[in-house]
Design an enzyme around this catalytic site. Structure first.
Site, PDB file in Angstrom:
ATOM      1  N   LYS A   1       0.771  -1.187  -0.155  1.00 26.86           N
ATOM      2  CA  LYS A   1      -0.027   0.101   0.064  1.00 26.86           C
ATOM      3  C   LYS A   1       0.663   1.169   0.060  1.00 26.86           C
ATOM      4  CE  LYS A   1      -3.786  -2.685   1.911  1.00 26.86           C
ATOM      5  NZ  LYS A   1      -4.262  -3.701   2.971  1.00 26.86           N
TER       6      LYS A   1
ATOM      7  N   GLN B   1      -4.888  -2.400   9.309  1.00 26.28           N
ATOM      8  CA  GLN B   1      -4.484  -3.649   8.650  1.00 26.28           C
ATOM      9  C   GLN B   1      -5.285  -4.695   9.303  1.00 26.28           C
ATOM     10  OE1 GLN B   1      -3.213  -3.986   5.589  1.00 26.28           O
ATOM     11  NE2 GLN B   1      -3.930  -6.097   5.772  1.00 26.28           N
TER      12      GLN B   1
ATOM     13  N   ASP C   1     -11.316   2.430   3.723  1.00 23.56           N
ATOM     14  CA  ASP C   1     -11.678   0.939   3.453  1.00 23.56           C
ATOM     15  C   ASP C   1     -12.727   0.569   3.929  1.00 23.56           C
ATOM     16  OD1 ASP C   1     -10.416  -1.638   2.665  1.00 23.56           O
ATOM     17  OD2 ASP C   1      -9.806  -2.011   4.536  1.00 23.56           O
TER      18      ASP C   1
END
Ligand code: NAP
Length: 284
Positions: A56, A100, A123
């Protein structure tokens, strides 16, 4: 005779998306004089997660965006993670925050997801984002599901009216991709570890989405001739959840592993961060 299956090339699609994003980041910089940043929060040292976070960061660099990495020890508590998220919520240069997944078991992942400010939740993991996405209201979606829908759209794969079977119901993948497919008018079945006679259910599918996390789990004889195979699995050794070597020849189209869903997931994360930055800059 049936046409040979089409490989749905996620790397190619990601390149196209990134070319557009590079121009948009330059425009933000021109208007504000500031480089927008995506912040990633990594708790612990799970090797796959370390790799995802690095990928990322690399993607941010490719499109001219900054990345900020927060690394917390494996022993962190929910409060430690919440404190890191709170700081990033208030940081003016940070336009997107990614925690994450997965976090160590002592951390309440959903509570941490819910703490991410909705306008920075690129996200799509907080419960409000998920609810809004499900109701077709404006919201950032979960990146992998958004990537899967982008692949289907870009390669002109019809969804409306078709039988889609999603294997997996995780909050970041199986459940949201099922909602997006439903919103695109597919008839959707969601399978999980308690599903009875999984092969029989998968055999009905025109579109199979595998999101299980078990290498080569989906067998070729479960696949209906001409089905579309979307393999979201990413297991050690770059191995997907579908036995693609043997199943892809039965399909009409399939995403390879690696080079299918993975690269498009990252570009969707970048795209949603750029949209957030454009909003902050008054450009969207
Ligand atoms: P997860 O949270 O572990 O969820 C796995 C799901 O699979 C669960 O819903 C589980 O059911 C179901 N499952 C497990 N065993 C099963 C069985 N025998 N039959 C049917 N269903 C079964 O995993 P995840 O985070 O969604 O990730 C899934 C895969 O996608 C992993 O390989 C991961 O690395 C990959 N992934 C890829 C990307 C990408 O960008 N390409 C992004 C995220 C994840 P229960 O709910 O009943 O336990």
């Amino acid at each position: 005779m049936r046409e040979p299956p089409v490989m749905l090339d996620g790397r190619l699609l990601a390149k196209e998306i990134e070319a557009d994003l590079t121009r948009r980041v330059a425009r933000i910089l021109e208007k504000t004089g500031e480089v927008p940043a995506l912040a990633t929060v990594l708790v612990g040292e799970d090797p796959a997660s370390v790799t995802y976070v690095r990928m990322k960061g690399n993607a941010c660099a490719r499109i001219g965006m900054a990345s900020r990495k927060v690394i917390l020890p494996d022993s962190s508590t929910t409060e430690d993670v919440l404190a890191a998220i709170d700081e990033l919520n208030r940081a003016p240069d940070v336009c997107g925050i990614l925690l994450q997944h997965p976090v160590p078991p002592q951390v309440d992942e959903q509570r941490c997801f819910n703490a991410i400010a909705r306008d920075k939740d690129v996200d799509g993991v907080n419960v409000e984002s998920f609810g809004a996405m499900t109701m077709k209201l404006p919201a950032f979606g979960s990146a992998t599901p958004m990537g899967i829908m982008e692949i289907l759209a870009r390669f002109d794969i019809p969804v409306a009216g078709r039988e889609a079977v999603v294997i997996g119901r995780s909050p970041i993948l199986g459940k949201p991709v099922a909602m997006l497919l439903l919103n695109a008018d597919a008839t959707v079945t969601i399978c999980h570890s308690r599903t009875r006679d999984l092969p029989a259910v998968v055999r009905r599918a025109d579109i199979v989405v595998a999101a299980v996390g078990k290498p080569l789990f989906v067998q070729p004889d479960w696949i209906k001739e001409g089905a579309v195979l979307i393999d979201a699995g990413y297991n050690p050794g770059n191995i997907g959840d579908i036995d693609l070597a043997n199943a892809a020849p039965r399909s009409s189209a399939y995403t390879p592993v690696p080079g299918g869903v993975g690269p498009v997931t990252i570009s969707m994360l970048m795209k949603q961060t750029v949209i957030s930055a454009e909003r902050r800059a008054g450009l969207a």
